[in-house]
Design a protein around this motif. Sequence first.
Motif, mmCIF file in Angstrom:
data_model
loop_
_atom_site.group_PDB
_atom_site.id
_atom_site.type_symbol
_atom_site.label_atom_id
_atom_site.label_comp_id
_atom_site.label_asym_id
_atom_site.label_seq_id
_atom_site.Cartn_x
_atom_site.Cartn_y
_atom_site.Cartn_z
ATOM 1 N N GLY A 5 0.711 -1.407 0.254
ATOM 2 C CA GLY A 5 -0.034 0.069 -0.208
ATOM 3 C C GLY A 5 0.675 1.300 -0.039
ATOM 4 N N ILE A 6 1.948 1.221 0.857
ATOM 5 C CA ILE A 6 2.858 2.680 0.845
ATOM 6 C C ILE A 6 3.547 2.613 -0.320
ATOM 7 C CG2 ILE A 6 4.929 3.197 1.955
ATOM 8 C CD1 ILE A 6 3.890 2.158 4.733
ATOM 9 N N VAL A 7 4.041 1.579 -1.006
ATOM 10 C CA VAL A 7 4.629 1.491 -2.458
ATOM 11 C C VAL A 7 3.800 1.972 -3.316
ATOM 12 C CG1 VAL A 7 5.591 0.137 -4.204
ATOM 13 C CG2 VAL A 7 6.288 -0.296 -1.955
ATOM 14 N N LEU A 8 2.456 1.662 -3.411
ATOM 15 C CA LEU A 8 1.601 2.263 -4.352
ATOM 16 C C LEU A 8 1.266 3.688 -4.167
ATOM 17 C CD1 LEU A 8 -1.224 -0.604 -4.564
ATOM 18 C CD2 LEU A 8 0.152 0.322 -6.525
ATOM 19 N N LEU A 57 -4.993 6.705 -3.467
ATOM 20 C CA LEU A 57 -5.998 6.234 -2.769
ATOM 21 C C LEU A 57 -6.128 4.740 -2.264
ATOM 22 C CD1 LEU A 57 -8.969 8.708 -3.414
ATOM 23 C CD2 LEU A 57 -7.469 8.730 -1.443
ATOM 24 N N LEU A 58 -5.910 4.127 -3.327
ATOM 25 C CA LEU A 58 -6.149 2.504 -3.300
ATOM 26 C C LEU A 58 -4.806 2.274 -2.296
ATOM 27 C CD1 LEU A 58 -7.358 -0.184 -4.131
ATOM 28 C CD2 LEU A 58 -5.438 -0.123 -5.940
ATOM 29 N N ALA A 63 -2.944 0.210 2.826
ATOM 30 C CA ALA A 63 -1.891 0.374 4.052
ATOM 31 C C ALA A 63 -2.982 0.428 5.374
ATOM 32 C CB ALA A 63 -1.034 1.334 4.083
ATOM 33 N N PHE A 64 -3.936 1.264 5.342
ATOM 34 C CA PHE A 64 -4.691 1.188 6.564
ATOM 35 C C PHE A 64 -5.593 -0.010 6.944
ATOM 36 C CE2 PHE A 64 -4.273 6.141 5.854
ATOM 37 C CZ PHE A 64 -3.550 6.332 7.187
ATOM 38 N N LEU A 65 -5.946 -0.538 5.948
ATOM 39 C CA LEU A 65 -7.070 -1.785 6.296
ATOM 40 C C LEU A 65 -5.867 -2.838 6.755
ATOM 41 C CD1 LEU A 65 -9.325 -1.897 3.077
ATOM 42 C CD2 LEU A 65 -9.700 -1.380 5.535
#
Length: 140
Positions: A5-8, A57-58, A63-65
């Motif tokens: 998620g952080i990479v995206l 946003l994805l 990352a948060f989920l």
Amino acid sequence: MVILGIVLAAAAVAVGIGVIAGNSSSASIDVFGQHVPGVQTEGQVFAAGVLVAFVFLLGLALAFLTMGRALRARRELRDLRDEHRESITTLEMEKQQLQRDLARARSATGGTARTADDIPVAGGQRPNRDPVSTFFDRTD
């Protein structure tokens, strides 16, 4: 998954910065010195920006989920540990109560402990207490 998620999100930010820094005209997109084919109108530039924002946003949502799931797992593990400690404490208290009851019962009988031979059997007869099994003595 947090890393993905952080990479995206970081890739989306990098593409956004690359687009902003590399564009001099209003209807083309240059990313890190490379022209993006198929983008020739301002509407297509806007759609590309929306796509980059969606990827960003994805990545953040992923990352948060994932972090939320890890926090829930940690909380559940902590609750299970607390429950385990409580059950051990309860069992220890029950053991101490049973030990007190046993000591009280032994003192009430005059300090002598009863064995299996002291307990009366229905019918008044005691089974043969031979320590050797008669199973091998059969001659069928």
